[in-house]
Scaffold this active site. Structure first.
Site, mmCIF file in Angstrom:
data_model
loop_
_atom_site.group_PDB
_atom_site.id
_atom_site.type_symbol
_atom_site.label_atom_id
_atom_site.label_comp_id
_atom_site.label_asym_id
_atom_site.label_seq_id
_atom_site.Cartn_x
_atom_site.Cartn_y
_atom_site.Cartn_z
ATOM 1 N N ARG A 200 -10.510 40.525 6.361
ATOM 2 C CA ARG A 200 -9.164 40.388 6.921
ATOM 3 C C ARG A 200 -8.662 41.748 7.414
ATOM 4 N NH1 ARG A 200 -5.184 37.465 9.320
ATOM 5 N NH2 ARG A 200 -3.113 38.083 8.583
ATOM 6 N N GLU A 295 -5.764 23.594 -26.140
ATOM 7 C CA GLU A 295 -6.548 24.176 -27.240
ATOM 8 C C GLU A 295 -5.849 25.402 -27.823
ATOM 9 O OE1 GLU A 295 -10.736 24.165 -26.699
ATOM 10 O OE2 GLU A 295 -10.640 22.314 -25.538
HETATM 11 C C1 LIG Z 1 -4.440 18.666 -18.964
HETATM 12 C C2 LIG Z 1 -4.383 18.644 -20.462
HETATM 13 C C3 LIG Z 1 -5.498 18.251 -21.180
HETATM 14 C C4 LIG Z 1 -5.431 18.178 -22.576
HETATM 15 N N1 LIG Z 1 -6.522 17.687 -23.279
HETATM 16 C C5 LIG Z 1 -6.383 17.414 -24.608
HETATM 17 C C6 LIG Z 1 -7.420 16.728 -25.320
HETATM 18 O O1 LIG Z 1 -8.497 16.412 -24.775
HETATM 19 N N2 LIG Z 1 -7.198 16.408 -26.631
HETATM 20 C C7 LIG Z 1 -6.038 16.724 -27.270
HETATM 21 O O2 LIG Z 1 -5.906 16.366 -28.434
HETATM 22 N N3 LIG Z 1 -5.036 17.405 -26.624
HETATM 23 C C8 LIG Z 1 -5.179 17.743 -25.310
HETATM 24 N N4 LIG Z 1 -4.164 18.394 -24.638
HETATM 25 C C9 LIG Z 1 -2.940 18.725 -25.348
HETATM 26 C C10 LIG Z 1 -2.740 20.232 -25.557
HETATM 27 O O3 LIG Z 1 -3.624 20.720 -26.525
HETATM 28 C C11 LIG Z 1 -1.261 20.467 -25.896
HETATM 29 O O4 LIG Z 1 -0.519 20.222 -24.704
HETATM 30 C C12 LIG Z 1 -1.001 21.848 -26.428
HETATM 31 O O5 LIG Z 1 -1.527 21.971 -27.723
HETATM 32 C C13 LIG Z 1 0.498 22.223 -26.486
HETATM 33 O O6 LIG Z 1 1.245 21.232 -27.097
HETATM 34 P P1 LIG Z 1 2.572 20.684 -26.362
HETATM 35 O O7 LIG Z 1 2.171 20.331 -24.973
HETATM 36 O O8 LIG Z 1 3.163 19.618 -27.201
HETATM 37 O O9 LIG Z 1 3.543 21.932 -26.286
HETATM 38 P P2 LIG Z 1 4.586 22.390 -27.425
HETATM 39 O O10 LIG Z 1 3.893 22.449 -28.742
HETATM 40 O O11 LIG Z 1 5.809 21.559 -27.305
HETATM 41 O O12 LIG Z 1 4.911 23.893 -26.961
HETATM 42 C C14 LIG Z 1 5.914 24.208 -25.994
HETATM 43 C C15 LIG Z 1 6.097 25.714 -25.974
HETATM 44 O O13 LIG Z 1 6.546 26.169 -27.284
HETATM 45 C C16 LIG Z 1 5.688 27.193 -27.752
HETATM 46 N N5 LIG Z 1 5.552 27.123 -29.207
HETATM 47 C C17 LIG Z 1 5.314 26.027 -29.971
HETATM 48 N N6 LIG Z 1 5.213 26.363 -31.264
HETATM 49 C C18 LIG Z 1 5.373 27.730 -31.337
HETATM 50 C C19 LIG Z 1 5.345 28.695 -32.401
HETATM 51 N N7 LIG Z 1 5.119 28.351 -33.673
HETATM 52 N N8 LIG Z 1 5.547 29.995 -32.084
HETATM 53 C C20 LIG Z 1 5.753 30.377 -30.788
HETATM 54 N N9 LIG Z 1 5.787 29.518 -29.752
HETATM 55 C C21 LIG Z 1 5.584 28.204 -30.017
HETATM 56 C C22 LIG Z 1 4.341 26.932 -27.066
HETATM 57 O O14 LIG Z 1 3.533 28.094 -27.030
HETATM 58 C C23 LIG Z 1 4.799 26.470 -25.690
HETATM 59 O O15 LIG Z 1 5.066 27.591 -24.883
HETATM 60 C C24 LIG Z 1 -4.248 18.544 -23.249
HETATM 61 C C25 LIG Z 1 -3.134 18.992 -22.506
HETATM 62 C C26 LIG Z 1 -3.189 19.043 -21.139
HETATM 63 C C27 LIG Z 1 -1.978 19.491 -20.375
#
Ligand SMILES: Cc1cc2nc3c(=O)[nH]c(=O)nc-3n(C[C@H](O)[C@H](O)[C@H](O)COP(=O)(O)OP(=O)(O)OC[C@H]3O[C@@H](n4cnc5c(N)ncnc54)[C@H](O)[C@@H]3O)c2cc1C
Length: 319
Positions: A200, A295
């Site tokens: 580029r 994860e």
């Molecule tokens: C595309 C995709 C694929 C997935 N695949 C799988 C799968 O195959 N199997 C499965 O079981 N799950 C799966 N998941 C789920 C995934 O593991 C969760 O979304 C993840 O663990 C976060 O949980 P939550 O979305 O409820 O966020 P929440 O737990 O609600 O968290 C929201 C925010 O709060 C923060 N937070 C929460 N607790 C704390 C703490 N103690 N200290 C500081 N900050 C905190 C988090 O870091 C985040 O920023 C998948 C998710 C997605 C989006």
């Protein structure tokens, strides 16, 4: 190593088989009975059966111990009711590993068991995949369980109440895999940045001659090298039988954050074209955002690393 290679091309394709060779089979590898391993692992490894790992629920994300799916014993069977969300490969899975509470009076990590449930079992259903930001080739969806009857032999390892420990052992290894999965796109994007910077031209010269563009390339390449070194060192330690619980968290945290930063810089180097759909930087930017969320989010890994670092210091162990 496989994750690092394949994810340089397509993270969604990696999810298609990586679920099977990762979280969908690792629970069996670490805790399955010999019969369960013999029956399912060859089918999962060959791809004849697609598996998924169903832990997360709407009210149990980062705190997976809050799960509410119940498995109540009736004679030699269990009746399972609950709803799992955000499950990779759920819409196409033939075999679902479901984590459910077998002790209705338990709370937290206790009283949870892991069940193997086959598609076709009455009461198990999977709605269509969600629409999502990236990895469009990787179907993710819910698992609905309405009075699903399974025999006690469906419990992984045949022992009730061990499910949460099984999940943690599974994720412990998977976090190294996932960190490898973050290194691949970052490597690819450094080379894409270099190609773009060479070809580029602006202000009468290639943009790679501008030191501010070089800075984005240099920082990215340095961080990718550091992430790869950490992942490979941790994998070597685990292969040698070492405890890598803290290092696995460090790998997942560091490599996913590096990957996100590199994807952001790559898009910047591509300029406006990087924001337009189907540009390589645009696709990876969307695809890799997930790595900081699932994860264990980055925040959860930071908390975990801090807890283990402080505990090691208190016990006088090497940090
Ligand atoms: C595309 C995709 C694929 C997935 N695949 C799988 C799968 O195959 N199997 C499965 O079981 N799950 C799966 N998941 C789920 C995934 O593991 C969760 O979304 C993840 O663990 C976060 O949980 P939550 O979305 O409820 O966020 P929440 O737990 O609600 O968290 C929201 C925010 O709060 C923060 N937070 C929460 N607790 C704390 C703490 N103690 N200290 C500081 N900050 C905190 C988090 O870091 C985040 O920023 C998948 C998710 C997605 C989006």
């Amino acid at each position: 190593m496989v994750n690092i290679e394949v994810s340089q091309v397509a993270t969604a394709f990696r999810a298609r088989f990586g679920g099977n060779t990762g979280i969908a089979s690792e629970s069996l590898v670490v805790d399955g009975t010999p019969e369960q391993k013999e029956r399912w692992l060859p089918l999962l490894a060959s791809g004849r059966v697609t598996g998924c790992f169903a832990l997360t629920e709407h009210e149990a994300g980062s705190d997976a111990t809050a799960l509410k799916t119940m498995a109540l014993r009736t004679g030699d069977d269990f009746i399972i009711t609950g709803k799992k969300c955000y499950i990779t490969n759920a819409p196409i899975a033939d075999l679902v590993t479901v984590f459910a509470r077998t002790d209705p009076y338990s709370t937290g990590a206790n009283g949870i068991s892991a069940f193997l449930i086959e598609r076709g079992t009455a009461g198990l259903s999977t709605p269509p995949a969600y629409r999502k930001l990236g990895q469009h080739g990787s179907p993710v969806g819910e698992v609905l369980l309405e009075q699903v009857r399974v025999p006690a032999s469906a419990i992984i390892g045949g022992v009730e109440g061990q499910g949460f420990r099984t999940a943690m052992k599974t994720l412990n290894k998977q976090r190294i895999n996932l960190a490898g999965l973050c290194v691949g796109p970052a490597l690819r994007l450094v080379s894409e940045m270099v190609n773009r910077a060479r070809t580029r031209e602006q202000f009468g010269k290639s943009i790679g001659e501008f030191q501010l563009v070089q800075q984005m390339i240099a920082e990215s390449n340095t961080e990718v090298h550091a992430a790869r070194a950490l992942v490979l060192e941790t994998a070597r330690k685990r292969d040698a039988g070492g405890d890598v619980t803290m290092e696995a968290s460090m790998c997942k945290l560091f490599a996913s954050e590096v990957c996100g930063k590199v994807a952001d810089r790559a898009l910047q180097v591509f300029g406006g074209g990087g924001y337009i759909a189907d540009n390589v930087a645009e696709r990876f930017y969307r695809d890799v955002r997930l790595f900081r969320l699932y994860e264990g989010t980055s925040q959860i890994h930071l908390v975990n690393i801090a807890k283990r670092t402080l505990a090691a210091a208190d016990a006088g162990r090497a940090l």
